[in-house]
Design a protein around this motif. Structure first.
Motif, PDB file in Angstrom:
ATOM      1  N   THR A 167       0.816  -1.011   0.107  1.00 22.40           N
ATOM      2  CA  THR A 167       0.082  -0.256  -0.393  1.00 22.40           C
ATOM      3  C   THR A 167       0.185   1.452   0.012  1.00 22.40           C
ATOM      4  N   THR A 168       1.813   1.325   1.042  1.00 25.44           N
ATOM      5  CA  THR A 168       2.952   2.186   0.886  1.00 25.44           C
ATOM      6  C   THR A 168       3.427   2.711  -0.824  1.00 25.44           C
ATOM      7  N   GLN A 169       4.342   1.377  -1.086  1.00 29.62           N
ATOM      8  CA  GLN A 169       4.890   1.847  -2.481  1.00 29.62           C
ATOM      9  C   GLN A 169       4.506   1.914  -3.141  1.00 29.62           C
ATOM     10  N   HIS A 170       3.255   1.616  -3.612  1.00 32.39           N
ATOM     11  CA  HIS A 170       2.070   1.855  -4.500  1.00 32.39           C
ATOM     12  C   HIS A 170       2.260   3.312  -4.838  1.00 32.39           C
ATOM     13  N   TYR A 171       2.422   4.061  -4.609  1.00 33.46           N
ATOM     14  CA  TYR A 171       2.086   5.874  -4.061  1.00 33.46           C
ATOM     15  C   TYR A 171       3.263   6.444  -4.488  1.00 33.46           C
ATOM     16  N   ALA A 172       4.622   5.385  -5.049  1.00 35.63           N
ATOM     17  CA  ALA A 172       5.722   5.841  -5.197  1.00 35.63           C
ATOM     18  C   ALA A 172       5.628   4.743  -6.407  1.00 35.63           C
ATOM     19  N   ASP A 173       5.988   3.561  -6.547  1.00 37.55           N
ATOM     20  CA  ASP A 173       5.778   2.470  -7.691  1.00 37.55           C
ATOM     21  C   ASP A 173       4.771   3.061  -8.876  1.00 37.55           C
ATOM     22  N   PHE A 174       3.640   3.018  -8.231  1.00 35.85           N
ATOM     23  CA  PHE A 174       2.482   3.739  -9.531  1.00 35.85           C
ATOM     24  C   PHE A 174       2.497   5.087  -9.482  1.00 35.85           C
ATOM     25  N   GLY A 175       3.260   6.089  -9.066  1.00 33.11           N
ATOM     26  CA  GLY A 175       3.363   7.537  -9.217  1.00 33.11           C
ATOM     27  C   GLY A 175       2.890   7.957 -10.407  1.00 33.11           C
ATOM     28  N   HIS A 176       3.144   7.947 -11.750  1.00 33.56           N
ATOM     29  CA  HIS A 176       2.621   8.580 -12.782  1.00 33.56           C
ATOM     30  C   HIS A 176       1.591   7.875 -12.665  1.00 33.56           C
ATOM     31  N   GLN A 177       0.664   6.305 -12.405  1.00 32.13           N
ATOM     32  CA  GLN A 177      -1.043   6.577 -12.848  1.00 32.13           C
ATOM     33  C   GLN A 177      -1.450   6.993 -11.657  1.00 32.13           C
ATOM     34  N   ILE A 178      -1.176   7.391 -10.391  1.00 33.07           N
ATOM     35  CA  ILE A 178      -1.583   8.127  -9.399  1.00 33.07           C
ATOM     36  C   ILE A 178      -1.373   9.610 -10.077  1.00 33.07           C
ATOM     37  N   GLU A 179      -0.895   9.954 -10.502  1.00 33.33           N
ATOM     38  CA  GLU A 179      -1.382  11.711 -11.227  1.00 33.33           C
ATOM     39  C   GLU A 179      -1.567  11.258 -12.308  1.00 33.33           C
ATOM     40  N   THR A 180      -2.316  10.793 -12.906  1.00 34.98           N
ATOM     41  CA  THR A 180      -3.294  10.644 -13.841  1.00 34.98           C
ATOM     42  C   THR A 180      -4.225  10.751 -13.619  1.00 34.98           C
ATOM     43  N   LEU A 181      -4.801  10.167 -12.622  1.00 38.28           N
ATOM     44  CA  LEU A 181      -5.986  10.396 -11.895  1.00 38.28           C
ATOM     45  C   LEU A 181      -6.236  10.760 -10.942  1.00 38.28           C
ATOM     46  N   ASN A 182      -5.076  11.719 -11.248  1.00 38.46           N
ATOM     47  CA  ASN A 182      -5.217  13.383 -10.432  1.00 38.46           C
ATOM     48  C   ASN A 182      -5.473  14.551 -11.157  1.00 38.46           C
ATOM     49  N   GLY A 183      -5.617  13.966 -11.865  1.00 34.74           N
ATOM     50  CA  GLY A 183      -5.731  15.246 -13.269  1.00 34.74           C
ATOM     51  C   GLY A 183      -4.440  15.857 -13.673  1.00 34.74           C
ATOM     52  N   GLY A 184      -3.158  15.289 -13.524  1.00 37.00           N
ATOM     53  CA  GLY A 184      -2.392  14.951 -14.225  1.00 37.00           C
ATOM     54  C   GLY A 184      -1.120  15.749 -12.777  1.00 37.00           C
ATOM     55  N   ALA A 185      -1.754  15.455 -12.034  1.00 38.47           N
ATOM     56  CA  ALA A 185      -0.743  17.000 -11.354  1.00 38.47           C
ATOM     57  C   ALA A 185      -0.036  15.626 -10.068  1.00 38.47           C
ATOM     58  N   PRO A 186       0.927  16.725  -9.593  1.00 38.45           N
ATOM     59  CA  PRO A 186       1.737  15.498  -8.244  1.00 38.45           C
ATOM     60  C   PRO A 186       0.366  16.048  -7.056  1.00 38.45           C
ATOM     61  N   LEU A 187       0.433  14.922  -6.119  1.00 37.12           N
ATOM     62  CA  LEU A 187      -0.627  14.745  -5.580  1.00 37.12           C
ATOM     63  C   LEU A 187       0.283  16.250  -4.308  1.00 37.12           C
ATOM     64  N   SER A 188      -0.593  17.296  -3.548  1.00 29.84           N
ATOM     65  CA  SER A 188      -1.018  18.468  -2.635  1.00 29.84           C
ATOM     66  C   SER A 188      -0.041  17.734  -1.974  1.00 29.84           C
ATOM     67  N   ALA A 189       0.553  18.866  -0.594  1.00 31.61           N
ATOM     68  CA  ALA A 189       1.347  18.497   0.814  1.00 31.61           C
ATOM     69  C   ALA A 189      -0.503  18.444   1.359  1.00 31.61           C
ATOM     70  N   ASP A 190      -1.572  18.814   1.204  1.00 28.37           N
ATOM     71  CA  ASP A 190      -2.688  18.472   1.486  1.00 28.37           C
ATOM     72  C   ASP A 190      -3.054  17.048   1.540  1.00 28.37           C
ATOM     73  N   GLN A 191      -2.745  16.070  -0.081  1.00 27.72           N
ATOM     74  CA  GLN A 191      -3.791  15.278  -0.531  1.00 27.72           C
ATOM     75  C   GLN A 191      -2.693  14.362   0.097  1.00 27.72           C
ATOM     76  N   TRP A 192      -1.687  14.081   0.476  1.00 26.85           N
ATOM     77  CA  TRP A 192      -0.969  13.358   1.184  1.00 26.85           C
ATOM     78  C   TRP A 192      -1.295  13.562   2.125  1.00 26.85           C
ATOM     79  N   GLU A 193      -1.703  13.870   3.009  1.00 21.18           N
ATOM     80  CA  GLU A 193      -2.227  14.087   4.562  1.00 21.18           C
ATOM     81  C   GLU A 193      -3.332  13.259   4.336  1.00 21.18           C
TER      82      GLU A 193
END
Length: 210
Positions: A167-193
Motif C-alpha cells: 500500500t505505501t510503496q504503491h504511491y511511489a511505484d505507480f506515481g504516474h498512474q496516481i498523477e494521471t488519476l489526479n488530473g495530471g498533477a502530483p499529489l499536493s501536501a494536503d492530499q498526501w495528508e
C-alpha cells in the motif's frame, strides 16, 4: 570588512560528491534498470566526470548495492517505532506515515527496489536472505505480541506486513498512474495528508485496532 568564504574541506567535497552520485544513480537505476544504466550515464546525470564515480564506487554493482542499501536503511528507520510503540495504533500508524513520506520524497528509490525484486533480485538476493528476513521476523514478533495482548484481531503478521509495504510503496511505484488519476498533477501536501489518514483508518480498522 566583508567576510571571506570559509574554505571547503576535502571531507565536505567528498560528501557532496557522494550525495550527487547516489542521487543520480538512484534516478538512473529507477528509469533504466541495472542493465540499462551505465556509469557514464550516471556521471552525466550527476554532472561529474566518470572518473569521480569510479573513485568512490569502483564498479556499477558496488554503486547499485549502495543505492539499494540506502533505500532499505530508510525503511528500517521508518520501522523503529514498532519496538517502542505501546500498541498497533501508535506503531503501525507511525510506520504508515513514515513509509508514505519516503514514497513521497524518494519515489525513485522505491522503484529501484521493486524492479530488483521483480527480476528475482539478481544483485541483492543475499541481502534479502539475511537483513530482510531478520527484520521481518522481528516485526512479526511485535505484531504477534499485540495480538496476544488483545490490542488487534488475529491476523497473519506476515501478510499484514506485505499489505503495508504494497500500500505505501504503491504511491511511489505507480506515481504516474496516481498523477494521471489526479488530473495530471502530483499529489499536493494536503492530499498526501489525506492519503496518510485514509490508509491508517482502513488498515487499523481492518485489523480491529480502532
Amino acid at each position: 570588512m566583508p567576510q571571506t568564504a570559509r574554505p571547503v574541506s576535502k571531507k565536505e567535497i567528498r560528501q557532496e560528491n557522494e550525495r550527487l552520485i547516489l542521487e543520480a544513480a538512484e534516478k538512473t537505476f529507477a528509469e533504466a534498470g541495472f542493465g540499462g544504466a551505465t556509469m557514464q550515464l550516471i556521471a552525466d546525470v550527476a554532472g561529474l566526470p566518470k572518473a569521480n564515480l569510479h573513485y568512490y564506487f569502483p564498479t556499477k554493482e558496488a554503486l547499485y548495492r549502495q543505492v539499494v542499501q540506502n533505500i532499505f536503511q530508510d525503511w528500517l528507520k521508518a520501522a523503529d517505532v514498532f519496538d517502542a510503540a505501546p500498541g498497533p495504533v501508535e506503531g503501525i500508524g507511525a510506520y504508515i506515515d513514515a513509509k508514505l513520506e519516503i514514497s513521497r520524497r524518494h519515489p525513485a528509490g522505491s522503484k529501484v527496489w521493486a524492479s530488483e525484486v521483480m527480476h528475482r533480485a539478481p544483485v541483492i538476493q543475499d541481502y534479502l536472505e539475511t537483513t530482510l528476513v531478520e527484520w521481518t521476523e522481528g516485526r512479526m514478533a511485535v505484531i504477534r505480541r499485540w495480538i496476544d495482548e488483545g490490542q488487534m484481531d488475529e491476523v497473519d503478521p506476515r501478510h499484514l506486513l506485505y499489505m503495508l509495504w504494497a500500500t505505501t510503496q504503491h504511491y511511489a511505484d505507480f506515481g504516474h498512474q496516481i498523477e494521471t488519476l489526479n488530473g495530471g498533477a502530483p499529489l499536493s501536501a494536503d492530499q498526501w495528508e489525506e492519503v496518510k489518514a485514509s490508509v491508517k483508518t482502513i488498515i487499523l480498522k481492518g485489523i480491529g485496532a480502532l
